[in-house]
Design a protein around this motif. Structure first.
Motif, PDB file in Angstrom:
ATOM      1  N   TRP A 266     -33.953  -4.806  26.481  1.00 51.42           N
ATOM      2  CA  TRP A 266     -35.286  -3.434  25.815  1.00 51.42           C
ATOM      3  C   TRP A 266     -33.883  -2.122  25.687  1.00 51.42           C
ATOM      4  O   TRP A 266     -33.814  -1.049  24.428  1.00 51.42           O
TER       5      TRP A 266
ATOM      6  N   ASP B 171     -31.013  -2.495  25.280  1.00 51.18           N
ATOM      7  CA  ASP B 171     -30.139  -2.566  24.589  1.00 51.18           C
ATOM      8  C   ASP B 171     -30.532  -2.497  23.091  1.00 51.18           C
ATOM      9  O   ASP B 171     -29.592  -2.123  22.132  1.00 51.18           O
ATOM     10  N   GLN B 172     -31.580  -2.744  22.945  1.00 51.72           N
ATOM     11  CA  GLN B 172     -32.380  -2.462  21.164  1.00 51.72           C
ATOM     12  C   GLN B 172     -32.955  -1.057  21.255  1.00 51.72           C
ATOM     13  O   GLN B 172     -32.353  -0.581  19.993  1.00 51.72           O
TER      14      GLN B 172
ATOM     15  N   ARG C 110     -42.057   2.127  21.893  1.00 52.37           N
ATOM     16  CA  ARG C 110     -41.691   1.579  22.898  1.00 52.37           C
ATOM     17  C   ARG C 110     -41.565   1.173  24.005  1.00 52.37           C
ATOM     18  O   ARG C 110     -41.081   0.402  24.990  1.00 52.37           O
TER      19      ARG C 110
END
Length: 235
Positions: free
Chosen positions: A151, A153-154, A223
């Motif tokens: 998450w 990293d995204q 998110r």
């Protein structure tokens, strides 16, 4: 016994919010670079250098070179005790004067704590990260799970770089206005910087008020499943 002039030198060195933020962050996060301390104090790097020079002159911080970087830490355990003592006294005075009620509502809802997100928004984001299994409680504090690393990293947070930093990657910070906890440490600082880079939140240099944008409302919903519209100030 120290003279009144010697005491005044130490007191004067602590007599600026930017320098206090630096000392507090060094107290909890350990060793930091001048650039990281500039972010903590929300000031320009050149200004941070001037503040650090004053702290060093008062023997409140020590410094050492590591390659091209200059690392700073509290000078010794006595300075650590001093920071803790002043913090405790300030908290005692705040409770007596009910200082929280005097601050603008927006500052209470979403604001800076050193260089990371605090207030209602900071606590909501922290709770959502735990609720979705992106963080969990480890032996020594909050830890990022495998799903959490994906998450982060995204959205553009380099967790590995924080693992390798001298600064504490993650800790829980007590939020005085919410009587709850928000994230502190290096990862929390980069998370706020990422929110700003994506224009999910906005703030002005030198101010503690953080404003959630409509784009940020959508991002937190998508998110983190977090509906922040009724809770925090927006722009």
């Amino acid at each position: 016994m120290a003279s009144s002039n010697q005491i005044a030198v130490v007191a004067a060195a602590m007599g600026d919010p930017a320098r206090v933020n630096m000392l507090l962050s060094l107290r909890y996060d350990g060793v930091l670079t001048a650039t990281e301390l500039a972010h903590v104090a929300n000031i320009a790097p050149s200004t941070a250098s001037e503040h650090l020079a004053k702290l060093a002159a008062a023997n409140l911080v020590s410094q050492q070179k590591k390659g091209r970087k200059r690392l700073y830490a509290l000078a010794d355990g006595d300075v650590c005790d001093l920071v803790d003592g002043v913090s405790a006294l300030a908290e005692k005075n705040r409770q007596k004067t009910a200082g929280a009620a005097l601050l603008p509502r927006g500052v209470l809802h979403s604001r800076l704590c050193l260089d990371h997100l605090a207030g209602a928004l900071g606590c909501l984001v922290t709770n959502a990260l735990f609720d979705r299994g992106l963080l969990h409680h480890g032996i020594s504090g909050p830890e990022i799970t495998a799903n959490g690393r994906v998450w982060f990293d995204q959205i553009g947070v380099d967790v590995t770089a924080q693992d390798q930093s001298a600064r504490c990657p993650l800790r829980l910070c007590h939020d005085w206005s919410e009587d709850a906890y928000h994230l502190g440490g290096g990862v929390a600082a980069v998370l706020l910087a990422t929110f700003r880079r994506h224009d999910w939140v906005r703030m002005r240099r030198g101010e503690v008020d953080v404003v959630l944008t409509p784009k940020g409302v959508r991002a937190l919903k998508d998110r983190l499943g977090l509906d922040a519209r009724q809770t925090v100030r927006q722009r």
